[in-house]
Motif scaffolding. Structure first.
Motif, PDB file in Angstrom:
ATOM      1  N   ARG A   2       0.842  -1.203   0.000  1.00 31.41           N
ATOM      2  CA  ARG A   2       0.000   0.000   0.000  1.00 31.41           C
ATOM      3  C   ARG A   2       0.875   1.250   0.000  1.00 31.41           C
ATOM      4  NH1 ARG A   2      -3.885  -1.669   4.933  1.00 31.41           N
ATOM      5  NH2 ARG A   2      -4.067  -3.818   4.316  1.00 31.41           N
ATOM      6  N   PRO A   3       0.412   2.296  -0.648  1.00 34.38           N
ATOM      7  CA  PRO A   3       1.204   3.537  -0.665  1.00 34.38           C
ATOM      8  C   PRO A   3       1.228   4.197   0.706  1.00 34.38           C
ATOM      9  CG  PRO A   3      -0.924   3.872  -1.704  1.00 34.38           C
ATOM     10  CD  PRO A   3      -0.828   2.404  -1.388  1.00 34.38           C
ATOM     11  N   SER A   4       2.277   4.968   0.930  1.00 32.88           N
ATOM     12  CA  SER A   4       2.373   5.736   2.170  1.00 32.88           C
ATOM     13  C   SER A   4       1.362   6.870   2.153  1.00 32.88           C
ATOM     14  CB  SER A   4       3.778   6.317   2.324  1.00 32.88           C
ATOM     15  OG  SER A   4       4.716   5.297   2.459  1.00 32.88           O
ATOM     16  N   ARG A   5       0.874   7.208   3.331  1.00 32.33           N
ATOM     17  CA  ARG A   5      -0.062   8.318   3.496  1.00 32.33           C
ATOM     18  C   ARG A   5       0.368   9.117   4.711  1.00 32.33           C
ATOM     19  NH1 ARG A   5      -5.418   4.579   3.132  1.00 32.33           N
ATOM     20  NH2 ARG A   5      -5.006   3.794   1.059  1.00 32.33           N
ATOM     21  N   SER A   6       0.069  10.398   4.693  1.00 35.28           N
ATOM     22  CA  SER A   6       0.470  11.243   5.804  1.00 35.28           C
ATOM     23  C   SER A   6      -0.453  12.445   5.904  1.00 35.28           C
ATOM     24  CB  SER A   6       1.918  11.671   5.564  1.00 35.28           C
ATOM     25  OG  SER A   6       2.257  12.810   6.226  1.00 35.28           O
ATOM     26  N   ARG A   7      -0.729  12.865   7.139  1.00 37.21           N
ATOM     27  CA  ARG A   7      -1.518  14.081   7.420  1.00 37.21           C
ATOM     28  C   ARG A   7      -0.889  14.760   8.622  1.00 37.21           C
ATOM     29  NH1 ARG A   7      -7.123  14.357   6.220  1.00 37.21           N
ATOM     30  NH2 ARG A   7      -6.893  16.489   6.974  1.00 37.21           N
ATOM     31  N   SER A   8      -0.836  16.074   8.581  1.00 41.44           N
ATOM     32  CA  SER A   8      -0.298  16.846   9.697  1.00 41.44           C
ATOM     33  C   SER A   8      -1.293  17.927  10.106  1.00 41.44           C
ATOM     34  CB  SER A   8       1.029  17.505   9.307  1.00 41.44           C
ATOM     35  OG  SER A   8       2.012  16.538   9.092  1.00 41.44           O
ATOM     36  N   PHE A   9      -1.271  18.254  11.397  1.00 40.26           N
ATOM     37  CA  PHE A   9      -2.182  19.242  11.959  1.00 40.26           C
ATOM     38  C   PHE A   9      -1.447  20.087  12.992  1.00 40.26           C
ATOM     39  CE2 PHE A   9      -4.426  15.284  11.178  1.00 40.26           C
ATOM     40  CZ  PHE A   9      -5.453  15.686  10.343  1.00 40.26           C
ATOM     41  N   PRO A  10      -1.719  21.384  13.040  1.00 40.91           N
ATOM     42  CA  PRO A  10      -1.166  22.197  14.126  1.00 40.91           C
ATOM     43  C   PRO A  10      -1.968  21.949  15.408  1.00 40.91           C
ATOM     44  CG  PRO A  10      -2.537  23.537  12.690  1.00 40.91           C
ATOM     45  CD  PRO A  10      -2.502  22.161  12.090  1.00 40.91           C
ATOM     46  N   ILE A  11      -1.290  22.034  16.537  1.00 42.24           N
ATOM     47  CA  ILE A  11      -1.950  21.896  17.844  1.00 42.24           C
ATOM     48  C   ILE A  11      -1.426  23.010  18.737  1.00 42.24           C
ATOM     49  CG2 ILE A  11      -2.511  20.337  19.740  1.00 42.24           C
ATOM     50  CD1 ILE A  11      -1.007  18.155  18.356  1.00 42.24           C
ATOM     51  N   ALA A  12      -2.326  23.704  19.388  1.00 42.53           N
ATOM     52  CA  ALA A  12      -1.918  24.710  20.374  1.00 42.53           C
ATOM     53  C   ALA A  12      -1.415  23.983  21.623  1.00 42.53           C
ATOM     54  CB  ALA A  12      -3.097  25.610  20.726  1.00 42.53           C
ATOM     55  N   ALA A  13      -0.477  24.605  22.329  1.00 41.33           N
ATOM     56  CA  ALA A  13       0.074  24.007  23.541  1.00 41.33           C
ATOM     57  C   ALA A  13      -0.873  24.241  24.714  1.00 41.33           C
ATOM     58  CB  ALA A  13       1.459  24.573  23.826  1.00 41.33           C
ATOM     59  N   GLU A  14      -2.069  23.647  24.611  1.00 41.70           N
ATOM     60  CA  GLU A  14      -3.102  23.793  25.635  1.00 41.70           C
ATOM     61  C   GLU A  14      -3.723  22.420  25.900  1.00 41.70           C
ATOM     62  OE1 GLU A  14      -5.787  26.594  23.898  1.00 41.70           O
ATOM     63  OE2 GLU A  14      -4.274  28.182  23.832  1.00 41.70           O
ATOM     64  N   ASN A  15      -3.987  22.134  27.165  1.00 48.55           N
ATOM     65  CA  ASN A  15      -4.528  20.820  27.534  1.00 48.55           C
ATOM     66  C   ASN A  15      -5.838  20.481  26.827  1.00 48.55           C
ATOM     67  OD1 ASN A  15      -2.456  19.970  29.235  1.00 48.55           O
ATOM     68  ND2 ASN A  15      -3.332  21.038  30.987  1.00 48.55           N
ATOM     69  N   THR A  59       5.761  22.331  26.662  1.00 46.84           N
ATOM     70  CA  THR A  59       6.212  23.369  25.739  1.00 46.84           C
ATOM     71  C   THR A  59       5.272  24.561  25.821  1.00 46.84           C
ATOM     72  OG1 THR A  59       6.951  23.779  23.474  1.00 46.84           O
ATOM     73  CG2 THR A  59       4.902  22.580  23.710  1.00 46.84           C
ATOM     74  N   ALA A  60       5.773  25.708  25.455  1.00 44.66           N
ATOM     75  CA  ALA A  60       4.932  26.907  25.434  1.00 44.66           C
ATOM     76  C   ALA A  60       4.531  27.274  24.014  1.00 44.66           C
ATOM     77  CB  ALA A  60       5.682  28.068  26.082  1.00 44.66           C
ATOM     78  N   GLY A  61       5.228  26.714  23.049  1.00 38.58           N
ATOM     79  CA  GLY A  61       4.970  27.067  21.656  1.00 38.58           C
ATOM     80  C   GLY A  61       4.028  26.089  20.985  1.00 38.58           C
ATOM     81  N   PRO A  62       3.739  26.346  19.724  1.00 41.81           N
ATOM     82  CA  PRO A  62       2.833  25.463  18.987  1.00 41.81           C
ATOM     83  C   PRO A  62       3.464  24.094  18.722  1.00 41.81           C
ATOM     84  CG  PRO A  62       3.818  27.061  17.511  1.00 41.81           C
ATOM     85  CD  PRO A  62       4.256  27.431  18.908  1.00 41.81           C
ATOM     86  N   CYS A  63       2.615  23.125  18.488  1.00 39.47           N
ATOM     87  CA  CYS A  63       3.034  21.759  18.189  1.00 39.47           C
ATOM     88  C   CYS A  63       2.473  21.358  16.831  1.00 39.47           C
ATOM     89  CB  CYS A  63       2.504  20.785  19.238  1.00 39.47           C
ATOM     90  SG  CYS A  63       2.953  21.178  20.934  1.00 39.47           S
ATOM     91  N   THR A  64       3.068  20.334  16.251  1.00 39.93           N
ATOM     92  CA  THR A  64       2.545  19.757  15.022  1.00 39.93           C
ATOM     93  C   THR A  64       2.351  18.269  15.235  1.00 39.93           C
ATOM     94  OG1 THR A  64       3.707  21.376  13.671  1.00 39.93           O
ATOM     95  CG2 THR A  64       2.943  19.388  12.551  1.00 39.93           C
ATOM     96  N   LEU A  65       1.170  17.789  14.882  1.00 38.55           N
ATOM     97  CA  LEU A  65       0.819  16.378  14.996  1.00 38.55           C
ATOM     98  C   LEU A  65       0.822  15.791  13.592  1.00 38.55           C
ATOM     99  CD1 LEU A  65      -0.428  13.925  16.522  1.00 38.55           C
ATOM    100  CD2 LEU A  65      -2.656  15.011  16.173  1.00 38.55           C
ATOM    101  N   THR A  66       1.550  14.697  13.394  1.00 41.50           N
ATOM    102  CA  THR A  66       1.614  14.032  12.095  1.00 41.50           C
ATOM    103  C   THR A  66       1.232  12.569  12.261  1.00 41.50           C
ATOM    104  OG1 THR A  66       3.358  15.510  11.335  1.00 41.50           O
ATOM    105  CG2 THR A  66       3.098  13.445  10.128  1.00 41.50           C
ATOM    106  N   VAL A  67       0.377  12.097  11.357  1.00 38.94           N
ATOM    107  CA  VAL A  67      -0.025  10.688  11.310  1.00 38.94           C
ATOM    108  C   VAL A  67       0.486  10.146   9.984  1.00 38.94           C
ATOM    109  CG1 VAL A  67      -1.941   9.071  11.494  1.00 38.94           C
ATOM    110  CG2 VAL A  67      -2.148  11.347  12.491  1.00 38.94           C
ATOM    111  N   LEU A  68       1.179   9.031  10.027  1.00 33.91           N
ATOM    112  CA  LEU A  68       1.791   8.472   8.829  1.00 33.91           C
ATOM    113  C   LEU A  68       1.501   6.974   8.738  1.00 33.91           C
ATOM    114  CD1 LEU A  68       3.893   8.779   6.455  1.00 33.91           C
ATOM    115  CD2 LEU A  68       5.617   8.150   8.151  1.00 33.91           C
ATOM    116  N   ASP A  80       7.363  19.615  18.923  1.00 35.29           N
ATOM    117  CA  ASP A  80       7.115  20.786  19.765  1.00 35.29           C
ATOM    118  C   ASP A  80       8.369  21.645  19.842  1.00 35.29           C
ATOM    119  OD1 ASP A  80       8.787  19.904  21.968  1.00 35.29           O
ATOM    120  OD2 ASP A  80       7.159  18.613  22.619  1.00 35.29           O
ATOM    121  N   THR A  81       8.294  22.721  20.594  1.00 29.57           N
ATOM    122  CA  THR A  81       9.392  23.683  20.661  1.00 29.57           C
ATOM    123  C   THR A  81      10.305  23.499  21.870  1.00 29.57           C
ATOM    124  OG1 THR A  81       7.987  25.285  21.804  1.00 29.57           O
ATOM    125  CG2 THR A  81       8.076  25.422  19.389  1.00 29.57           C
ATOM    126  N   ALA A  82      10.073  22.482  22.689  1.00 27.49           N
ATOM    127  CA  ALA A  82      10.931  22.230  23.844  1.00 27.49           C
ATOM    128  C   ALA A  82      12.098  21.331  23.421  1.00 27.49           C
ATOM    129  CB  ALA A  82      10.132  21.568  24.969  1.00 27.49           C
TER     130      ALA A  82
END
Length: 147
Positions: A2-15, A59-68, A80-82
């Motif tokens: 199967r071909p590779s697939r990937s999606r990324s999303f920004p996440i704020a550093a908030e619970n 972390t205090a900065g933004p995060c990126t979530l990636t699913v592959l 994240d930025t830490a």
């Protein structure tokens, strides 16, 4: 293969972002029509909660979530930025914090972390079962038919 697939999303550093990000991962994985057992999906949700929670709490900065999806492995990454790499802590099974990496280590097929120019990426991988039982397929079809 199967071909590779990937999606990324920004996440704020908030619970409060943790449940939303976990739902995004599950929605993406379901949209790819991977043959995952209900147990694998539950474990995926748990591991996502742990890895995303660790990122937003340290972390205090933004995060990126990636699913592959590689065709054989499902990988979830949080960048994240830490700059501090995570390290498992000595804790008891009943501890209220510090168990995230212990869970990831025991459930994921592999996990790790790498430094990036702006912080770090922490990831885990799961190798899904190759077949879904007939009972689970029947249950999923029955649930999807419910109003």
């Amino acid at each position: 293969m199967r071909p590779s697939r990937s999606r990324s999303f920004p996440i704020a550093a908030e619970n409060q972002e943790v449940p939303r990000a976990r739902r995004l991962v599950l929605a993406v994985v379901r949209s790819w029509n991977l043959q995952l057992t209900s147990e694998t999906l539950e474990e995926l949700a748990l591991l996502c909660s742990e890895i995303i929670t660790n990122a937003v709490q340290h972390t205090a900065g933004p995060c990126t979530l990636t699913v592959l999806w590689t065709g054989s492995r499902l990988r979830v990454e949080v960048t994240d930025t830490a700059p501090e790499l995570p390290a498992p802590r000595d804790c008891t099974l009943n501890a209220e914090s510090g168990r995230g990496l212990m869970l990831i280590t025991s459930i994921a097929d592999d996990w790790g972390s790498t430094l990036t120019p702006t912080g770090k990426t922490v990831w885990f991988e799961m190798v899904p079962a190759t077949t879904v039982s007939i009972e689970e397929n029947a249950h999923c079809r029955a649930v999807s038919l419910l109003p």
